[in-house]
Design a protein around this motif. Sequence first.
Motif, PDB file in Angstrom:
ATOM      1  N   GLU A 274      -2.158 -17.072  23.648  1.00 26.69           N
ATOM      2  CA  GLU A 274      -3.094 -18.297  23.878  1.00 26.69           C
ATOM      3  C   GLU A 274      -2.360 -19.740  23.575  1.00 26.69           C
ATOM      4  O   GLU A 274      -1.296 -19.469  22.777  1.00 26.69           O
ATOM      5  N   ALA A 275      -2.994 -20.580  24.399  1.00 25.80           N
ATOM      6  CA  ALA A 275      -2.277 -21.951  24.428  1.00 25.80           C
ATOM      7  C   ALA A 275      -3.424 -22.934  24.415  1.00 25.80           C
ATOM      8  O   ALA A 275      -3.898 -23.374  25.349  1.00 25.80           O
ATOM      9  N   GLY A 276      -4.329 -23.248  23.362  1.00 26.56           N
ATOM     10  CA  GLY A 276      -5.335 -23.939  23.053  1.00 26.56           C
ATOM     11  C   GLY A 276      -6.467 -23.448  23.587  1.00 26.56           C
ATOM     12  O   GLY A 276      -6.917 -22.169  23.366  1.00 26.56           O
ATOM     13  N   GLU A 277      -7.097 -24.183  24.653  1.00 26.96           N
ATOM     14  CA  GLU A 277      -8.192 -23.328  25.303  1.00 26.96           C
ATOM     15  C   GLU A 277      -7.881 -22.721  26.588  1.00 26.96           C
ATOM     16  O   GLU A 277      -8.870 -22.116  27.341  1.00 26.96           O
ATOM     17  N   SER A 278      -6.548 -22.711  26.787  1.00 23.92           N
ATOM     18  CA  SER A 278      -6.090 -21.677  27.865  1.00 23.92           C
ATOM     19  C   SER A 278      -4.935 -20.557  27.476  1.00 23.92           C
ATOM     20  O   SER A 278      -4.827 -20.466  26.262  1.00 23.92           O
ATOM     21  N   THR A 279      -4.176 -20.071  28.471  1.00 24.19           N
ATOM     22  CA  THR A 279      -3.288 -19.093  28.025  1.00 24.19           C
ATOM     23  C   THR A 279      -2.067 -19.539  28.837  1.00 24.19           C
ATOM     24  O   THR A 279      -2.090 -20.168  29.855  1.00 24.19           O
ATOM     25  N   THR A 280      -0.879 -19.047  28.295  1.00 27.34           N
ATOM     26  CA  THR A 280       0.322 -19.335  29.095  1.00 27.34           C
ATOM     27  C   THR A 280       1.184 -18.039  29.003  1.00 27.34           C
ATOM     28  O   THR A 280       0.728 -17.076  28.105  1.00 27.34           O
TER      29      THR A 280
END
Length: 366
Positions: A274-280
């Motif tokens: 998870e990276a804030g509201e998205s994923t990485t």
Amino acid sequence: MSSWLSSAASGASETLKAPDVVAGQTLYSSCCGYSVLEFIGEGAFGKVAKCLNLTSRETVAVKIMKKDIEFIQDIDDEVTMLNMISVLDSDHCNVVKFFEQFDHMGQTCLAFEMLDCSLYDLLEERDWRPLCLHEIQAVAQQLLVALDALRGLRILHTDIKPDNVMFVNRQDRPFSVKLIDFGAAIPASEVEPGMMIQPTGYRAPEVSLGLPFTESVDVWGVGCILAFLYLAENLFPVDCDYQMIKCMVQVVGQPEDHVLSAAQYTPCFFIEEEAGESTTWRLMTPEEFTTASSMKPEERNSFIELPGSLDDLVNIYPEGKAADSEDRRIFIDMLKGLLHLDGDQRSSPCQALQHSFFTRSHPQEI
């Protein structure tokens, strides 16, 4: 061992017997006889014999395939590819010259021109002393011409590595080379995402990740060969897929998240977070890879300090004449085009040949 069967030898099985052909024997095709002088290589598919063509009196290499049903399709595929490339001028296009296919006692035999040692053999013979840039330039130019010719036929070699590039005759034609071993070659029309081709260490990122790919994977292979000649060491590890991917990320960068999300094999090497509201995506640690795959990554051993990026190559072996540093930068700029992460943006053979590394006024001074 001869480079003719180096890739086959890696998969050799103790249960497979070599063909019952001996030195001094004559193998007959429909048009001539081949007297076996000596054997120069052996692998899972059979042996390679140095032979004398009794009609032309030329020395040739004859690949004698084992009489084994397991390899029938592989043999048929190789012969199909060899017949397809036989339309090329082998000397102009820098590919091995294929003379003919014939049978001997039920065994398929393939006759080729006799070549010298491979690029790998040369580095070993030089005690792992790197090539000069003008020597690398000569090899690079010929390999790119070969790839351009194959691209015109819509053929992927898929096994580009130092063992499969051989000198024609080092005594009479220094640094004249040819591409050999079309046993793993495939038509572009048969390419499918997820196919596992190319040897570890010379495998393009799109292949490793299971993405769609094109003839540009062979360009990546040539880029890896040129780095090998420059370093006298493989740029990417050849014994472990994880270490290869790890080194690739370090040296040329990590593919973008949307690319990794679209790839079949990303979860084999990367973890989504998870990276804030998205994923990485991030590369697995060696411990995470071991847990996920039940395989422990092999440690890489190197005789030199390997680069942290392609730009770092300019600081390796910096000794030489005053202009050497600029010459190296030009070479590295060309290499970046061959080793672009995105196969669609990677230099084509024709584009690479237009680079100043090849077109400068005084290439002999490189």
